[in-house]
Every structure is written in C-alpha cells, then in structure tokens.
Design an enzyme around this catalytic site. Structure first.
Site, PDB file in Angstrom:
ATOM      1  N   GLY A  86     -21.875 112.688  19.010  1.00  9.77           N
ATOM      2  CA  GLY A  86     -23.041 113.030  19.827  1.00  9.77           C
ATOM      3  C   GLY A  86     -22.721 113.180  21.298  1.00  9.77           C
ATOM      4  O   GLY A  86     -21.672 113.705  21.684  1.00  9.77           O
ATOM      5  N   VAL A  87     -23.641 112.703  22.119  1.00 12.62           N
ATOM      6  CA  VAL A  87     -23.473 112.861  23.567  1.00 12.62           C
ATOM      7  C   VAL A  87     -22.285 112.028  24.069  1.00 12.62           C
ATOM      8  O   VAL A  87     -21.603 112.414  25.019  1.00 12.62           O
ATOM      9  CB  VAL A  87     -24.808 112.527  24.291  1.00 12.62           C
ATOM     10  CG1 VAL A  87     -25.119 111.053  24.288  1.00 12.62           C
ATOM     11  CG2 VAL A  87     -24.805 113.094  25.699  1.00 12.62           C
ATOM     12  N   ASP A  88     -22.041 110.916  23.418  1.00 16.34           N
ATOM     13  CA  ASP A  88     -20.898 110.048  23.766  1.00 16.34           C
ATOM     14  C   ASP A  88     -19.586 110.833  23.640  1.00 16.34           C
ATOM     15  O   ASP A  88     -18.756 110.852  24.569  1.00 16.34           O
ATOM     16  CB  ASP A  88     -20.929 108.841  22.808  1.00 16.34           C
ATOM     17  CG  ASP A  88     -20.018 107.699  23.230  1.00 16.34           C
ATOM     18  OD1 ASP A  88     -19.432 107.778  24.322  1.00 16.34           O
ATOM     19  OD2 ASP A  88     -19.918 106.724  22.455  1.00 16.34           O
ATOM     20  N   TYR A 122     -28.737 107.252  16.055  1.00 14.79           N
ATOM     21  CA  TYR A 122     -29.447 105.977  15.922  1.00 14.79           C
ATOM     22  C   TYR A 122     -30.876 106.136  15.394  1.00 14.79           C
ATOM     23  O   TYR A 122     -31.559 105.137  15.149  1.00 14.79           O
ATOM     24  CB  TYR A 122     -29.421 105.201  17.234  1.00 14.79           C
ATOM     25  CG  TYR A 122     -28.101 104.495  17.519  1.00 14.79           C
ATOM     26  CD1 TYR A 122     -27.043 104.556  16.609  1.00 14.79           C
ATOM     27  CD2 TYR A 122     -27.901 103.750  18.688  1.00 14.79           C
ATOM     28  CE1 TYR A 122     -25.832 103.912  16.862  1.00 14.79           C
ATOM     29  CE2 TYR A 122     -26.698 103.105  18.938  1.00 14.79           C
ATOM     30  CZ  TYR A 122     -25.661 103.191  18.024  1.00 14.79           C
ATOM     31  OH  TYR A 122     -24.466 102.538  18.285  1.00 14.79           O
TER      32      TYR A 122
HETATM   33  N1  AR6 Z   1     -26.036 116.715  26.345  1.00 10.66           N
HETATM   34  C1  AR6 Z   1     -27.278 116.167  26.252  1.00 10.66           C
HETATM   35  N2  AR6 Z   1     -27.760 115.602  25.130  1.00 10.66           N
HETATM   36  C2  AR6 Z   1     -26.955 115.612  24.040  1.00 10.66           C
HETATM   37  C3  AR6 Z   1     -25.652 116.157  24.046  1.00 10.66           C
HETATM   38  C4  AR6 Z   1     -25.196 116.735  25.267  1.00 10.66           C
HETATM   39  N3  AR6 Z   1     -23.971 117.257  25.386  1.00 10.66           N
HETATM   40  N4  AR6 Z   1     -25.102 115.994  22.800  1.00 10.66           N
HETATM   41  C5  AR6 Z   1     -26.040 115.393  22.042  1.00 10.66           C
HETATM   42  N5  AR6 Z   1     -27.158 115.152  22.781  1.00 10.66           N
HETATM   43  P1  AR6 Z   1     -26.679 110.604  20.042  1.00 10.66           P
HETATM   44  P2  AR6 Z   1     -27.707 107.847  19.845  1.00 10.66           P
HETATM   45  C6  AR6 Z   1     -28.429 114.527  22.388  1.00 10.66           C
HETATM   46  O1  AR6 Z   1     -26.476 110.675  18.573  1.00 10.66           O
HETATM   47  O2  AR6 Z   1     -28.764 108.287  18.915  1.00 10.66           O
HETATM   48  C7  AR6 Z   1     -22.595 108.033  19.183  1.00 10.66           C
HETATM   49  O3  AR6 Z   1     -21.644 108.240  18.185  1.00 10.66           O
HETATM   50  C8  AR6 Z   1     -28.772 114.470  20.915  1.00 10.66           C
HETATM   51  O4  AR6 Z   1     -29.265 115.728  20.468  1.00 10.66           O
HETATM   52  O5  AR6 Z   1     -25.613 111.158  20.924  1.00 10.66           O
HETATM   53  O6  AR6 Z   1     -28.076 106.933  20.973  1.00 10.66           O
HETATM   54  C9  AR6 Z   1     -22.364 106.744  19.946  1.00 10.66           C
HETATM   55  O7  AR6 Z   1     -21.016 106.400  20.036  1.00 10.66           O
HETATM   56  C10 AR6 Z   1     -29.839 113.384  20.893  1.00 10.66           C
HETATM   57  O8  AR6 Z   1     -31.111 113.949  21.269  1.00 10.66           O
HETATM   58  O9  AR6 Z   1     -26.909 109.075  20.538  1.00 10.66           O
HETATM   59  C11 AR6 Z   1     -23.164 105.755  19.146  1.00 10.66           C
HETATM   60  O10 AR6 Z   1     -22.415 105.263  18.060  1.00 10.66           O
HETATM   61  C12 AR6 Z   1     -29.401 112.441  22.020  1.00 10.66           C
HETATM   62  O11 AR6 Z   1     -28.385 113.164  22.762  1.00 10.66           O
HETATM   63  C13 AR6 Z   1     -24.327 106.557  18.630  1.00 10.66           C
HETATM   64  O12 AR6 Z   1     -23.868 107.907  18.581  1.00 10.66           O
HETATM   65  C14 AR6 Z   1     -28.795 111.120  21.543  1.00 10.66           C
HETATM   66  O13 AR6 Z   1     -28.049 111.340  20.335  1.00 10.66           O
HETATM   67  C15 AR6 Z   1     -25.506 106.508  19.544  1.00 10.66           C
HETATM   68  O14 AR6 Z   1     -26.584 107.160  18.948  1.00 10.66           O
END
Ligand code: AR6
Length: 176
Positions: free
Chosen positions: A31-33, A126
């Site tokens: 994801g964003v991480d 999550y």
């Molecule tokens: N820019 C902005 N938003 C984004 C981007 C980006 N480049 N990429 C994804 N999103 P998530 P969580 C959005 O899954 O639910 C990771 O593996 C995405 O569409 O990134 O808090 C961590 O290491 C969604 O709306 O984070 C943790 O293990 C939002 O970011 C776990 O995922 C959050 O999605 C955290 O899960």
C-alpha cells in the site's frame, strides 16, 4: 488550519511532511507504506530500523506516531503512524484512528511543520470502511485546530475517486 482534500499519490506531494500508514514494526509493507519506501529510497528503512523497539518488532504501537527524515522524498519528514485493523467497530477502532491523526499532528507541531499530508489511514489493507474513517479524520483535525496554530495546512490525500468523494462529503465539500 486549512484542510484540503486532494486525489493524488502522496509520495509526489511537496509538503513539509507526509504521513505513512505503517505497521508497528516500521519495516515497510504494501500500500502507501510500500510506495513511500520506494520513493524515499533505502535510507528511510534504515532510519525506521534505528528507532527503538518497545518490544520485539514493535517500534510504534497502534495509535501512536514516529518521525523520520524524508530521505529522497520532496517532503522533509515522514511521520509514521499505525492505524487500527478494522474488527467491526466495537474494539476502540475510532479512538485509535483519531489518536493516529492527533499524534501525527503533535509531532508536526513539535517539529515546526507547517504543511502535512495524510493518506486515508487504515482504509486499505487494515479494512476500515472509508465512510466511517473520513468523519473521524475530519473531526480530529478540526478539534486540533481549535487549540493549536500548527500545522497551518493539512492535505487529506486520497488515492482513488471513491475515497476522495467520501472525504469531500465528510468535510462538507460534497457540492464543490
Ligand atoms: N498515495 C496515497 N494514498 C495511497 C497510496 C499512495 N501512493 N497508495 C495507497 N494509498 P494501506 P492501511 C491509499 O493499505 O489500511 C501496509 O502494508 C489506499 O488506497 O496503504 O493503514 C502497512 O505496512 C488506502 O486508501 O494502509 C501495514 O501493514 C490508504 O492509502 C498496512 O498496509 C491506506 O491503505 C496498513 O494498512
């Protein structure tokens, strides 16, 4: 505080700090991480790993936040926070999510950060429903702004159109 909803890739934003929706080990992920670590380069992982462990593989408990430099990002800083895993809403998820926003804002204030961008914390892997998460995010920002000067500019950075629409509605910008 100026709150803005933007549909964008958070790694491209030229703000003082971007927030990472991380996991408690702060060792990267999907994801964003994953996107933030790819854009920042390996220096970011090294900075995260240098943060103290509270217990084995826990550098940041759920609801808390930690700050590092931005390395190769436009942003000078990354604020890493760990959102709650959605378990149906009766396990303190809203309080923990609010805490993520508040603790990130606190670190921003402590580090003289004027502009900060948040992703939709917990709304991906999550599983937090965005319809429930967006009002928590907006209310927490507004509450903070009542008693704090900084940060002056907050971007709620949404990745897809649906998330953007839901956050706009939560901010009361649905008709704009
Ligand atoms: N820019 C902005 N938003 C984004 C981007 C980006 N480049 N990429 C994804 N999103 P998530 P969580 C959005 O899954 O639910 C990771 O593996 C995405 O569409 O990134 O808090 C961590 O290491 C969604 O709306 O984070 C943790 O293990 C939002 O970011 C776990 O995922 C959050 O999605 C955290 O899960």
């Amino acid at each position: 505080m100026d709150i803005e909803i933007l549909q964008a890739d958070i790694t491209a934003l030229a703000v003082d700090a971007i927030v990472n929706a991380a996991n408690s080990a702060l060792c990267g992920g999907g994801g964003v991480d994953g996107a933030i670590h790819r854009a920042a380069g390996p220096g970011l992982l090294a900075e995260c790993r240098a943060l103290p462990e509270i217990e084995p593989e826990v550098r940041c408990p759920t609801g808390q936040a930690r700050i590092t430099r931005g390395c190769r990002l436009h942003a000078r800083h990354v604020i890493h926070t760990v959102g709650p895993v959605w378990g149906g809403g009766h396990d303190g998820e809203a309080d923990l999510l609010a805490s993520c926003y508040r603790e990130s804002l606190r670190l921003a204030e402590d580090n003289n950060i004027d502009s900060i961008a948040f992703p939709a914390i917990s709304c991906g892997v999550y599983g937090y429903p965005v319809e429930s998460a967006a009002p928590v995010a907006v209310a927490t920002l507004r509450e903070w702004a009542q008693t704090h000067e900084r940060p002056r500019r907050v971007i709620l950075c949404c990745y897809d159109a649906r998330t953007t629409t839901v956050f706009r509605e939560a901010l009361g910008n649905g008709g704009d």
